[in-house]
Design an enzyme around this catalytic site. Structure first.
Site, short mmCIF file in Angstrom:
data_model
loop_
_atom_site.label_atom_id
_atom_site.label_comp_id
_atom_site.label_asym_id
_atom_site.label_seq_id
_atom_site.Cartn_x
_atom_site.Cartn_y
_atom_site.Cartn_z
N SER A 194 62.02 44.12 10.52
CA SER A 194 61.69 44.27 9.40
C SER A 194 63.09 44.26 8.35
O SER A 194 63.80 43.12 8.54
CB SER A 194 61.09 45.51 9.21
OG SER A 194 60.49 45.78 7.75
N GLU B 63 50.57 39.07 8.30
CA GLU B 63 51.43 39.95 7.50
C GLU B 63 51.73 39.24 6.15
O GLU B 63 51.77 38.03 6.21
CB GLU B 63 52.81 39.88 8.40
CG GLU B 63 52.93 40.59 9.77
CD GLU B 63 54.52 40.78 10.20
OE1 GLU B 63 55.18 41.33 9.17
OE2 GLU B 63 54.77 40.59 11.21
N HIS C 169 52.59 44.06 11.22
CA HIS C 169 53.80 44.16 10.90
C HIS C 169 54.77 44.93 11.86
O HIS C 169 54.42 45.87 12.33
CB HIS C 169 54.26 44.83 9.59
CG HIS C 169 55.72 44.99 9.08
ND1 HIS C 169 56.39 43.84 8.81
CD2 HIS C 169 56.32 46.14 8.81
CE1 HIS C 169 57.56 44.24 8.86
NE2 HIS C 169 57.57 45.51 8.53
#
Length: 315
Positions: free
Chosen positions: A153, A247, A277
């Site tokens: 991320s 995502e 995610h």
């Protein structure tokens, strides 16, 4: 004109029952934009079987270092956790993933505990991660040929940005870079923000916007240190990108892929059917998809993060 019929592609395999249940859990959670909620979500505390962990410092930057209990680590992974620059400290919820990587890749994994917003704004997180990497290769006793950089991320963006900065400062580069579900465009301009907003069971445009605003505090969202989709990626080492096909950040991953390949970087791109995610981080929940992704990640690290004699097959 050709006659006959063309074979159709087989349907994708169904998601595991565990992943289906986990997605339903995510969809059932109330939609909250307040970034404080991310600090309490799934802290991931779990026993790390077969792994030793200890607090450490990488040139003054706090970290948690994990190593397999059996054998000697053959490589070092500098790991930058996710959390949208506002959560993830201490990095407890990410330790199951870090521990799994340590085991599967026979690696010493440093989970970097970089500073977070709102107490520390941009570019604080980047500066901490770059300092941690620089110490690892200069004072940490690690051979750069056996060092890899990993992030998920926001940490996926940091992994790419730190490697770019190392290149620009003529520091030894890591052997490879791996990014999982990178949050790499704080301008939020990827088409998947709209195209996958229904498919994504957890991440929303509103949540990402709130995190970006809190971290940037008025800074330029297109700065390559926080949005590596805009970085020049020439000269970077081999790169692995894993992203879930559902995502809303899917295009952050594909844009890094395209920029890397255009710059001549050896790039492995893995879009995962049913992926959500940063699904590998939920390995402590027993998701088969998480374990399989870690297997691929570990194989990538073992291929690239090794000494020249090992690469050449010399004993």
């Amino acid at each position: 004109m050709f006659g006959g019929t063309f074979p159709t592609a087989p349907p994708p395999p169904p998601a595991s029952l565990l992943l289906q249940a986990f997605v339903e859990y995510l969809r059932a959670r109330p939609i909250v934009v307040d970034t404080d909620s991310t600090r309490d979500f799934n802290d991931g505390r779990a026993a790390l079987e077969g792994v030793a962990s200890r607090p450490s410092s990488l040139g003054g930057v706090p970290a948690v270092t994990l190593e397999p209990l059996v054998g000697t680590p053959e490589r070092t992974v500098v790991y930058f956790h996710g959390g949208g620059y506002v959560s993830g400290s201490p990095p407890d919820r990410y330790l199951p993933l870090a521990g799994a990587v340590a085991l599967a890749a026979q690696a010493r994994v440093h989970a970097v505990d970089y500073r977070l917003a709102p107490e520390t704004r941009f570019p604080g997180a980047f500066e901490d991660c770059f300092a941690a990497y620089r110490w690892t290769i200069q004072q940490g006793g690690a051979d750069p040929e056996t060092v890899a950089v990993l992030g998920d991320s926001a940490g996926g963006n940091l992994a790419v940005a730190v490697t770019v900065a190392a290149r620009d400062e003529n520091l030894p580069l890591p052997s490879c870079v791996a990014a999982i579900s990178p949050f790499a465009d704080l301008t939020l301009s990827g088409a998947s923000m709209e195209l996958r907003k229904v498919a994504d069971p957890y991440v929303t445009h509103e949540l990402l916007e709130s995190m970006a605003t809190e971290y940037l505090d008025g800074a330029d969202p297109a700065d390559p240190r926080c949005s590596s989709v805009f970085a020049d990626l020439h000269g970077l080492p081999p790169m692995l990108i894993q992203v879930g096909e559902d995502e809303i950040l899917f295009d952050d991953a594909t844009r890094i892929r395209d920029a890397a390949r255009a710059a001549g970087v050896d790039t492995t791109f893995q879009p995962w059917t049913h992926g959500i995610h940063v699904w590998p981080v939920y390995i402590s929940a027993g998701l088969p998809e998480s374990a399989l992704a870690v297997e691929d990640l570990a194989a990538f690290l073992k291929l690239h993060a090794q000494r020249d004699d090992a690469k050449a097959g010399v004993s």
